[in-house]
Design a protein around this motif. Sequence first.
Motif, PDB file in Angstrom:
ATOM      1  N   THR A 146      19.017  -8.430  40.865  1.00  0.00           N
ATOM      2  CA  THR A 146      18.970  -6.192  40.576  1.00  0.00           C
ATOM      3  C   THR A 146      19.688  -5.263  40.303  1.00  0.00           C
ATOM      4  O   THR A 146      20.779  -6.390  40.557  1.00  0.00           O
ATOM      5  CB  THR A 146      18.307  -5.706  41.581  1.00  0.00           C
ATOM      6  OG1 THR A 146      18.848  -5.303  42.304  1.00  0.00           O
ATOM      7  CG2 THR A 146      16.590  -6.103  41.127  1.00  0.00           C
ATOM      8  N   GLU A 147      19.454  -4.459  39.850  1.00  0.00           N
ATOM      9  CA  GLU A 147      21.169  -3.760  39.012  1.00  0.00           C
ATOM     10  C   GLU A 147      21.063  -2.610  40.510  1.00  0.00           C
ATOM     11  O   GLU A 147      20.201  -1.723  41.302  1.00  0.00           O
ATOM     12  CB  GLU A 147      21.216  -2.713  38.214  1.00  0.00           C
ATOM     13  CG  GLU A 147      19.780  -2.177  37.804  1.00  0.00           C
ATOM     14  CD  GLU A 147      20.730  -2.094  36.242  1.00  0.00           C
ATOM     15  OE1 GLU A 147      21.252  -2.983  35.197  1.00  0.00           O
ATOM     16  OE2 GLU A 147      19.601  -0.974  35.878  1.00  0.00           O
ATOM     17  N   MET A 148      22.071  -1.821  39.905  1.00  0.00           N
ATOM     18  CA  MET A 148      22.364  -0.326  40.748  1.00  0.00           C
ATOM     19  C   MET A 148      22.022   0.531  40.559  1.00  0.00           C
ATOM     20  O   MET A 148      22.055   0.574  38.605  1.00  0.00           O
ATOM     21  CB  MET A 148      23.847  -0.009  41.537  1.00  0.00           C
ATOM     22  CG  MET A 148      23.792  -0.961  42.652  1.00  0.00           C
ATOM     23  SD  MET A 148      25.594  -1.073  42.617  1.00  0.00           S
ATOM     24  CE  MET A 148      26.531   0.470  42.366  1.00  0.00           C
ATOM     25  N   PHE A 149      21.092   1.477  40.133  1.00  0.00           N
ATOM     26  CA  PHE A 149      20.386   3.034  39.406  1.00  0.00           C
ATOM     27  C   PHE A 149      22.288   3.454  38.318  1.00  0.00           C
ATOM     28  O   PHE A 149      22.112   4.115  36.819  1.00  0.00           O
ATOM     29  CB  PHE A 149      20.087   3.663  40.408  1.00  0.00           C
ATOM     30  CG  PHE A 149      19.728   4.627  39.153  1.00  0.00           C
ATOM     31  CD1 PHE A 149      18.291   4.919  38.281  1.00  0.00           C
ATOM     32  CD2 PHE A 149      19.971   6.231  38.900  1.00  0.00           C
ATOM     33  CE1 PHE A 149      17.575   5.090  37.232  1.00  0.00           C
ATOM     34  CE2 PHE A 149      19.608   6.252  37.805  1.00  0.00           C
ATOM     35  CZ  PHE A 149      18.799   6.588  36.844  1.00  0.00           C
ATOM     36  N   ALA A 150      23.746   3.135  39.435  1.00  0.00           N
ATOM     37  CA  ALA A 150      24.718   4.186  38.574  1.00  0.00           C
ATOM     38  C   ALA A 150      25.234   3.258  38.885  1.00  0.00           C
ATOM     39  O   ALA A 150      25.353   3.149  40.156  1.00  0.00           O
ATOM     40  CB  ALA A 150      24.053   5.291  38.342  1.00  0.00           C
ATOM     41  N   PRO A 151      26.424   3.489  38.240  1.00  0.00           N
ATOM     42  CA  PRO A 151      27.822   2.578  39.440  1.00  0.00           C
ATOM     43  C   PRO A 151      28.018   3.652  40.472  1.00  0.00           C
ATOM     44  O   PRO A 151      28.165   4.768  40.797  1.00  0.00           O
ATOM     45  CB  PRO A 151      29.044   2.817  38.218  1.00  0.00           C
ATOM     46  CG  PRO A 151      28.740   2.798  37.254  1.00  0.00           C
ATOM     47  CD  PRO A 151      27.763   3.458  36.866  1.00  0.00           C
ATOM     48  N   GLU A 152      28.820   3.037  41.266  1.00  0.00           N
ATOM     49  CA  GLU A 152      29.068   2.990  42.783  1.00  0.00           C
ATOM     50  C   GLU A 152      27.262   3.941  44.001  1.00  0.00           C
ATOM     51  O   GLU A 152      27.889   4.709  44.787  1.00  0.00           O
ATOM     52  CB  GLU A 152      29.926   5.621  43.160  1.00  0.00           C
ATOM     53  CG  GLU A 152      31.491   4.428  42.223  1.00  0.00           C
ATOM     54  CD  GLU A 152      32.312   3.717  42.641  1.00  0.00           C
ATOM     55  OE1 GLU A 152      32.563   3.669  43.615  1.00  0.00           O
ATOM     56  OE2 GLU A 152      32.640   2.891  41.947  1.00  0.00           O
ATOM     57  N   LEU A 153      26.449   3.970  43.658  1.00  0.00           N
ATOM     58  CA  LEU A 153      25.216   4.383  43.993  1.00  0.00           C
ATOM     59  C   LEU A 153      25.057   3.581  44.529  1.00  0.00           C
ATOM     60  O   LEU A 153      24.143   2.511  43.333  1.00  0.00           O
ATOM     61  CB  LEU A 153      24.069   4.842  42.600  1.00  0.00           C
ATOM     62  CG  LEU A 153      23.402   6.003  43.337  1.00  0.00           C
ATOM     63  CD1 LEU A 153      23.884   6.588  44.453  1.00  0.00           C
ATOM     64  CD2 LEU A 153      22.432   6.479  42.339  1.00  0.00           C
ATOM     65  N   PRO A 154      24.311   2.863  45.913  1.00  0.00           N
ATOM     66  CA  PRO A 154      23.573   1.953  46.355  1.00  0.00           C
ATOM     67  C   PRO A 154      22.683   2.318  45.988  1.00  0.00           C
ATOM     68  O   PRO A 154      21.754   2.906  46.063  1.00  0.00           O
ATOM     69  CB  PRO A 154      23.950   1.940  47.990  1.00  0.00           C
ATOM     70  CG  PRO A 154      25.150   3.227  48.265  1.00  0.00           C
ATOM     71  CD  PRO A 154      25.250   3.891  47.047  1.00  0.00           C
ATOM     72  N   THR A 155      21.583   1.001  46.037  1.00  0.00           N
ATOM     73  CA  THR A 155      20.073   1.306  45.218  1.00  0.00           C
ATOM     74  C   THR A 155      19.562  -0.194  45.893  1.00  0.00           C
ATOM     75  O   THR A 155      19.808  -1.512  45.358  1.00  0.00           O
ATOM     76  CB  THR A 155      20.544   1.125  43.423  1.00  0.00           C
ATOM     77  OG1 THR A 155      21.277   1.766  43.068  1.00  0.00           O
ATOM     78  CG2 THR A 155      19.201   1.150  43.345  1.00  0.00           C
ATOM     79  N   LEU A 156      18.391   0.275  46.142  1.00  0.00           N
ATOM     80  CA  LEU A 156      17.046  -0.788  46.656  1.00  0.00           C
ATOM     81  C   LEU A 156      16.167  -0.736  45.355  1.00  0.00           C
ATOM     82  O   LEU A 156      15.594   0.165  44.841  1.00  0.00           O
ATOM     83  CB  LEU A 156      16.861  -0.927  48.287  1.00  0.00           C
ATOM     84  CG  LEU A 156      17.905  -1.660  49.495  1.00  0.00           C
ATOM     85  CD1 LEU A 156      17.074  -0.558  50.415  1.00  0.00           C
ATOM     86  CD2 LEU A 156      18.357  -2.593  49.096  1.00  0.00           C
ATOM     87  N   CYS A 157      15.930  -2.139  45.440  1.00  0.00           N
ATOM     88  CA  CYS A 157      14.567  -2.400  44.161  1.00  0.00           C
ATOM     89  C   CYS A 157      13.242  -2.248  45.093  1.00  0.00           C
ATOM     90  O   CYS A 157      13.741  -2.728  45.537  1.00  0.00           O
ATOM     91  CB  CYS A 157      14.751  -3.470  43.144  1.00  0.00           C
ATOM     92  SG  CYS A 157      14.038  -3.431  41.722  1.00  0.00           S
ATOM     93  N   VAL A 158      12.726  -1.386  44.767  1.00  0.00           N
ATOM     94  CA  VAL A 158      11.391  -1.855  45.892  1.00  0.00           C
ATOM     95  C   VAL A 158      10.308  -1.727  44.647  1.00  0.00           C
ATOM     96  O   VAL A 158       8.851  -1.991  44.826  1.00  0.00           O
ATOM     97  CB  VAL A 158      11.078  -0.444  46.247  1.00  0.00           C
ATOM     98  CG1 VAL A 158      12.323   0.047  47.769  1.00  0.00           C
ATOM     99  CG2 VAL A 158      10.892   1.187  45.764  1.00  0.00           C
ATOM    100  N   GLY A 159      10.246  -1.932  43.347  1.00  0.00           N
ATOM    101  CA  GLY A 159       9.058  -2.263  42.842  1.00  0.00           C
ATOM    102  C   GLY A 159      10.427  -2.716  41.111  1.00  0.00           C
ATOM    103  O   GLY A 159      10.416  -2.903  40.563  1.00  0.00           O
TER     104      GLY A 159
END
Lengths: 469, 469
Positions: free
Chosen positions: A195-208
């Motif tokens: 999956t991807e990060m929502f924006a550069p530098e923004l740690p992201t977990l995908c939950v759906g």
Amino acid sequence: MVQAAVGFAQKNRARFVDELKSLLRIPSVSTLPEHAGDVRRAAEFVAAELRRIGMENVRLIETETKEHPDGHPLVYADWLHAAPAADGKPKPTVLCYGHYDVQPPDPLDEWKSPPFEPEERDGNLYARGAVDDKGQMWMHVKALESLMSAGGGKLPVNVRVIVEGEEEVGGEGIAQFVREHGDQLKADVALVSDTEMFAPELPTLCVGLRGMIYTEIEARGARTDLHSGMYGGAAPNPFVALAQIIAKLKDADGKILIPGFYDKVQKPTDAELKAWKALPFDEEHYRETEVGSSSLTGEPGYSVLERTWARPTLDVHGMPGGFTGAGAKTVIPARALAKASMRLVPDMTPAEAFAQFKAYVESICPKGIVLDVRLIHSGDPIVVSTDNAFIRAATEAMREVFGKETVFVRGGGSIPIVGDFERELKVPTVMMGFGLPDDNLHAPNEKFHLANFHRGIESIVRFFGAVGA
Amino acid sequence: MVQAAVGFAQKNRARFVDELKSLLRIPSVSTLPEHAGDVRRAAEFVAAELRRIGMENVRLIETETKEHPDGHPLVYADWLHAAPAADGKPKPTVLCYGHYDVQPPDPLDEWKSPPFEPEERDGNLYARGAVDDKGQMWMHVKALESLMSAGGGKLPVNVRVIVEGEEEVGGEGIAQFVREHGDQLKADVALVSDTEMFAPELPTLCVGLRGMIYTEIEARGARTDLHSGMYGGAAPNPFVALAQIIAKLKDADGKILIPGFYDKVQKPTDAELKAWKALPFDEEHYRETEVGSSSLTGEPGYSVLERTWARPTLDVHGMPGGFTGAGAKTVIPARALAKASMRLVPDMTPAEAFAQFKAYVESICPKGIVLDVRLIHSGDPIVVSTDNAFIRAATEAMREVFGKETVFVRGGGSIPIVGDFERELKVPTVMMGFGLPDDNLHAPNEKFHLANFHRGIESIVRFFGAVGA
């Protein structure tokens, strides 16, 4: 041990990238039969590296399904000797998942550098599969190597690795393996980096994730191709028929017209909708830089994030048949195809969605046309729980690397295996991905931001450390 | 002399067919750039034979148009020494027209024998171009050879021959030559054999043809190909847009919805309609054996012959773009094309029809899509007079060969050059063709019934004789 592993990863950055380039040079396009040998080479490449870094029981597992009788192999490895905690409790087992197959590279003429000759430009690595998913899968392997090296051949947790070669063609091989041999993948949590990060530098977990059904509508009219001068006005035209059908699948605004299609759609929770509104999202910037069209489309009354994460959609990917060369050929083709897929959201099911689609398409079949509506592959939509120790370990790991709180998002795409893990293995999945929104997945000039490749490795090292602590 | 020429043709049947086979082996597909060399070889083959049989001033005339800067050459020949009649009046000049280029052969896998390896089966010669138009053009050459041979190197009429290599790509090269160098084609009548007989054994003259406009609609949405999971619900889909446009071009019954499109359509005369009703036409047999679809389509209230001869129609020939391979690729393509053509009838004009089409398509362009609507080529619809000595000579010639009265029909296809001859050269055209309705023009397994090849040669010999008498 974690700190030493991070140090090892930092010292070996250049080699890690070189190895990834070697893997990217293998054109493992799973949907094209002529690349079957390349797909196998990629599997062997991954297996050899898992063996080299000290993983055990490394093997290729052949797959054979109705959809792909000559399936591409799974790569399996494990290391299950983590020392129990002081209180004697065994350490958890993490199941690492990735895929080594890639999408076809066409249209080739839009690539700035050839898709299977990886090239670094401006801190990015360009190649088909750079981020989806060879690069992200390689982060797992390199995190394991770093921990192995720092731990003197030991890991802080038990680990199983399963890497598939049919993700881009429906993943039926791994789904079948999970159904039939789930005991061989016993674990407490799955880790998926696709999956991807929502924006550069923004740690992201995908939950759906959205599910999908990929279909083909074949329309047949005359017995053979006919001359449009002689038969135009009498012979049915399969392309016109498909156009009439497709035009009735969605209204001008993008609302799907298949009866019952929205019946099971669940609205996201108010908390989720509120969190999405707080995300750094500029619709005009998105239109301009990511999509690049004169305007966006989709159902009125829903934000872009709702439309792409939490609403079903329908797209047409290609319409093979007839004359597609340069110039003119005045043919009424005997047959034409439409490749159409629908994205599904909880609580829709692929089986019901396809049944609704097929029944509706057949009910609007134009005169003189015979249809064959086929399901090519499908995947369940899913929403994963955010309330468990593994999600907390992941947010903690990424906070250390990025120095920021993690955001929870959904993905519009499908990773069917996550549903299989949940349903068959009863394990939650942590979707920790390091792609960026402009990485051109499935498109020309796919890339992986190399800083994220390295931060991903460090985050995964720390995740294993946190899970094992 | 005519009787001797007929005898010569009968004695040389086997050789005539062998020569035609050699010509058919040359894959002179004018629309495919990779076959440019083959197209030229076919031109040289025809020129060499015209020279050998005794025609004069044989030469290739290069063409260069905006549409085809590297145009395929015209083949020209003449013989203008026919002895004047007893009263001193010069003999008429007949302009023989044909084309040596062919349609692409795809889909290749539906051919029973390879398209460029002519094969005789059941009295038919199978090959791409067998009847359209190499075989029919070759009838002219062989009729001239037979007359030359019987006449000791003389013909009963003056003859010019012009054979083009761009008929299947719009024929702009010859049209330009006719416009600019009409004096080099001065004649009293044109003879075109590029049509068919209404039924086996039924001598037929074609006295009307539909015109056409061949167009491309290019739809562009996002800047680059996008992943349908991530962008489905926000990015415009060019295939869906084209489907929405096409669905608005015709209603479910086949009536064209372009504003003003029918304004100039002339109804056939009552006499013509009455004659068509008397033709041996069985709609159910036509549906079953020629079209082979579950039912026929087209405007209600018109017979099949009216719909295909005297009504404008619209067809889609192919929709290039996106993913057309086997399996699944979840792409929202940045662009897609629709190749669409319309057949025109008197008194429609291509310019007005295209302007109406383009304006309408642009007016219904879906949101987020940018269109480019292009005219690829066009041809005027025509109706030719039946009240002249040349038509009478043709009916007489065919009555002698077939022992039956000739029927007058129209053709649904386009032979743009007939309009050019009428408009620029002021000469009427006799369209005397010997194809059959099941000859698979523009389709796999194109054939020419060999009995008709030979009867065609004899009919043309007799036509020249009658015109010269």
